[in-house]
Design a protein around this motif. Structure first.
Motif, PDB file in Angstrom:
ATOM      1  N   TRP A 102      27.009  17.492   7.733  1.00  0.00           N
ATOM      2  CA  TRP A 102      27.721  16.462   7.376  1.00  0.00           C
ATOM      3  C   TRP A 102      29.026  16.509   8.489  1.00  0.00           C
ATOM      4  N   SER A 103      29.463  15.468   8.771  1.00  0.00           N
ATOM      5  CA  SER A 103      30.627  15.449   9.632  1.00  0.00           C
ATOM      6  C   SER A 103      31.763  15.658   8.626  1.00  0.00           C
ATOM      7  N   THR A 104      32.999  15.747   9.064  1.00  0.00           N
ATOM      8  CA  THR A 104      34.179  15.992   8.246  1.00  0.00           C
ATOM      9  C   THR A 104      34.293  14.629   7.626  1.00  0.00           C
ATOM     10  N   TRP A 105      35.052  14.633   6.484  1.00  0.00           N
ATOM     11  CA  TRP A 105      35.313  13.440   5.715  1.00  0.00           C
ATOM     12  C   TRP A 105      36.452  12.481   6.499  1.00  0.00           C
ATOM     13  N   SER A 106      36.310  11.365   6.700  1.00  0.00           N
ATOM     14  CA  SER A 106      37.430  10.375   7.307  1.00  0.00           C
ATOM     15  C   SER A 106      38.577  10.582   6.394  1.00  0.00           C
ATOM     16  N   LYS A 107      39.708  10.165   6.996  1.00  0.00           N
ATOM     17  CA  LYS A 107      41.073  10.008   6.016  1.00  0.00           C
ATOM     18  C   LYS A 107      40.904   8.866   4.837  1.00  0.00           C
ATOM     19  N   TRP A 108      41.463   8.926   3.755  1.00  0.00           N
ATOM     20  CA  TRP A 108      41.426   8.112   2.883  1.00  0.00           C
ATOM     21  C   TRP A 108      41.982   6.894   3.233  1.00  0.00           C
ATOM     22  N   LYS A 113      45.220  -1.299  -4.427  1.00  0.00           N
ATOM     23  CA  LYS A 113      46.430  -2.086  -5.088  1.00  0.00           C
ATOM     24  C   LYS A 113      47.580  -1.173  -4.838  1.00  0.00           C
ATOM     25  N   SER A 114      48.985  -1.776  -4.995  1.00  0.00           N
ATOM     26  CA  SER A 114      50.267  -0.895  -4.327  1.00  0.00           C
ATOM     27  C   SER A 114      50.705  -0.510  -5.673  1.00  0.00           C
ATOM     28  N   CYS A 115      50.176  -0.902  -6.905  1.00  0.00           N
ATOM     29  CA  CYS A 115      50.745  -0.106  -7.948  1.00  0.00           C
ATOM     30  C   CYS A 115      49.802  -0.677  -9.346  1.00  0.00           C
ATOM     31  N   GLY A 116      49.861   0.047 -10.190  1.00  0.00           N
ATOM     32  CA  GLY A 116      48.848  -0.552 -11.706  1.00  0.00           C
ATOM     33  C   GLY A 116      47.494   0.065 -11.400  1.00  0.00           C
ATOM     34  N   GLY A 117      47.376   1.072 -10.346  1.00  0.00           N
ATOM     35  CA  GLY A 117      45.933   1.685 -10.458  1.00  0.00           C
ATOM     36  C   GLY A 117      44.927   1.038  -9.747  1.00  0.00           C
ATOM     37  N   GLY A 118      44.809   1.490  -8.194  1.00  0.00           N
ATOM     38  CA  GLY A 118      43.822   0.855  -7.506  1.00  0.00           C
ATOM     39  C   GLY A 118      42.801   2.064  -7.050  1.00  0.00           C
ATOM     40  N   ASN A 119      41.919   1.903  -6.319  1.00  0.00           N
ATOM     41  CA  ASN A 119      40.917   2.914  -5.644  1.00  0.00           C
ATOM     42  C   ASN A 119      40.932   2.715  -4.095  1.00  0.00           C
ATOM     43  N   GLN A 120      40.456   3.908  -3.747  1.00  0.00           N
ATOM     44  CA  GLN A 120      40.563   4.314  -2.022  1.00  0.00           C
ATOM     45  C   GLN A 120      39.249   5.056  -1.771  1.00  0.00           C
ATOM     46  N   THR A 121      38.711   4.922  -0.679  1.00  0.00           N
ATOM     47  CA  THR A 121      37.423   5.515  -0.104  1.00  0.00           C
ATOM     48  C   THR A 121      37.522   6.309   1.023  1.00  0.00           C
ATOM     49  N   ARG A 122      36.886   7.306   1.199  1.00  0.00           N
ATOM     50  CA  ARG A 122      36.684   7.696   2.644  1.00  0.00           C
ATOM     51  C   ARG A 122      35.240   7.990   2.516  1.00  0.00           C
ATOM     52  N   SER A 123      34.846   8.416   4.108  1.00  0.00           N
ATOM     53  CA  SER A 123      33.213   8.373   4.250  1.00  0.00           C
ATOM     54  C   SER A 123      32.941   9.589   5.273  1.00  0.00           C
ATOM     55  N   ARG A 124      31.757   9.964   5.385  1.00  0.00           N
ATOM     56  CA  ARG A 124      31.302  10.722   6.334  1.00  0.00           C
ATOM     57  C   ARG A 124      30.006  10.578   6.687  1.00  0.00           C
ATOM     58  N   THR A 125      29.271  11.147   7.946  1.00  0.00           N
ATOM     59  CA  THR A 125      28.159  10.804   8.243  1.00  0.00           C
ATOM     60  C   THR A 125      27.147  12.101   8.717  1.00  0.00           C
ATOM     61  N   CYS A 126      25.991  11.913   8.399  1.00  0.00           N
ATOM     62  CA  CYS A 126      24.942  12.930   8.505  1.00  0.00           C
ATOM     63  C   CYS A 126      24.745  13.206  10.053  1.00  0.00           C
ATOM     64  N   SER A 127      25.795  13.752  10.899  1.00  0.00           N
ATOM     65  CA  SER A 127      25.715  13.667  12.203  1.00  0.00           C
ATOM     66  C   SER A 127      26.155  15.002  13.024  1.00  0.00           C
ATOM     67  N   ASN A 128      26.366  15.997  12.214  1.00  0.00           N
ATOM     68  CA  ASN A 128      26.992  17.349  12.643  1.00  0.00           C
ATOM     69  C   ASN A 128      26.186  18.512  12.153  1.00  0.00           C
ATOM     70  N   GLU A 144      33.053   8.538  -0.877  1.00  0.00           N
ATOM     71  CA  GLU A 144      33.804   9.194  -1.796  1.00  0.00           C
ATOM     72  C   GLU A 144      34.941   8.249  -2.104  1.00  0.00           C
ATOM     73  N   SER A 145      35.172   8.087  -3.527  1.00  0.00           N
ATOM     74  CA  SER A 145      36.483   7.120  -3.930  1.00  0.00           C
ATOM     75  C   SER A 145      37.184   7.983  -4.862  1.00  0.00           C
ATOM     76  N   ARG A 146      38.396   7.523  -4.984  1.00  0.00           N
ATOM     77  CA  ARG A 146      39.416   8.157  -6.043  1.00  0.00           C
ATOM     78  C   ARG A 146      40.345   7.177  -6.283  1.00  0.00           C
ATOM     79  N   LEU A 147      40.938   7.398  -7.413  1.00  0.00           N
ATOM     80  CA  LEU A 147      42.028   6.478  -7.983  1.00  0.00           C
ATOM     81  C   LEU A 147      43.276   6.763  -7.201  1.00  0.00           C
ATOM     82  N   CYS A 148      44.118   5.711  -7.166  1.00  0.00           N
ATOM     83  CA  CYS A 148      45.662   5.725  -6.263  1.00  0.00           C
ATOM     84  C   CYS A 148      46.551   4.858  -7.024  1.00  0.00           C
ATOM     85  N   ASN A 149      47.739   4.960  -6.521  1.00  0.00           N
ATOM     86  CA  ASN A 149      48.927   4.292  -7.176  1.00  0.00           C
ATOM     87  C   ASN A 149      48.620   3.715  -8.583  1.00  0.00           C
TER      88      ASN A 149
END
Length: 178
Positions: A102-108, A113-128, A144-149
């Motif tokens: 795996w490569s390192t994870w990208s930044k989130w 959403k700016s408030c009230g609960g949203g989602n954000q994701t990051r990715s990686r590739t099978c290239s390392n 990969e995803s996680r809850l935010c705000n």
């Protein structure tokens, strides 16, 4: 049939031998790759297996392949002007399978959403490294995803330089925010 990482021997084509007229390192590499190896490490000619060689016909002559070429682009003749002392011997090598990493994870990414609960994701590739020579692909997920705000809209608070939220303190603790 032998399945070794190195193959070395008399080159056969359609049950007969191959003459060395015009045979080059590029031709040797192309033929080794065609047979499932990674590359040729050596080639020569001679009467190393004399009895076997004399029991076969020379069926291929003037084989010519270009650097990095494909077998389909090679040329040859089925009529020969050779003797068995010109039969081709090849040494081919098969690289070991390399599993992917795996490569390192990208930044989130930005929160949905700016408030009230949203989602954000990051990715990686099978290239390392990327899987090679039959190696395994990376196990796991590419995203990969996680809850935010998750705070309520309209709520106010203070944060430090890292974005950590300050919680209100009473005056006895001595923290003054103004």
């Amino acid at each position: 049939v032998s399945t070794q990482s190195t193959g070395e021997g008399l080159l056969f084509w359609s049950g007969g031998t191959v003459c060395d007229d015009g045979f080059t390192a590029d031709t040797a590499n192309t033929i080794c790759v065609k047979m499932g190896y990674t590359a040729a490490t050596a080639f020569s000619s001679g009467l190393k297996y004399e009895e076997l060689q004399h029991s076969k016909n020379i069926l291929m002559d003037d084989v010519a392949c270009t650097e990095g070429g494909k077998w389909e682009d090679c040329t040859w003749n089925k009529v020969d002007d050779c003797e068995h002392r010109e039969d081709v011997f090849l040494k081919c090598e098969r690289a070991e399978a390399k599993d992917g990493g795996w490569s390192t994870w990208s930044k989130w990414g930005k929160c949905s959403k700016s408030c009230g609960g949203g989602n954000q994701t990051r990715s990686r590739t099978c290239s390392n490294p990327a899987p090679r020579y039959g190696g395994k692909k990376c196990a796991g997920e590419t995203t990969e995803s996680r809850l935010c705000n998750q705070y309520q809209c309209g709520e106010m608070w203070l944060v430090d330089e890292k974005g950590t939220r300050f919680e209100p303190h009473n005056e006895k603790e001595g923290l003054l925010l103004f």
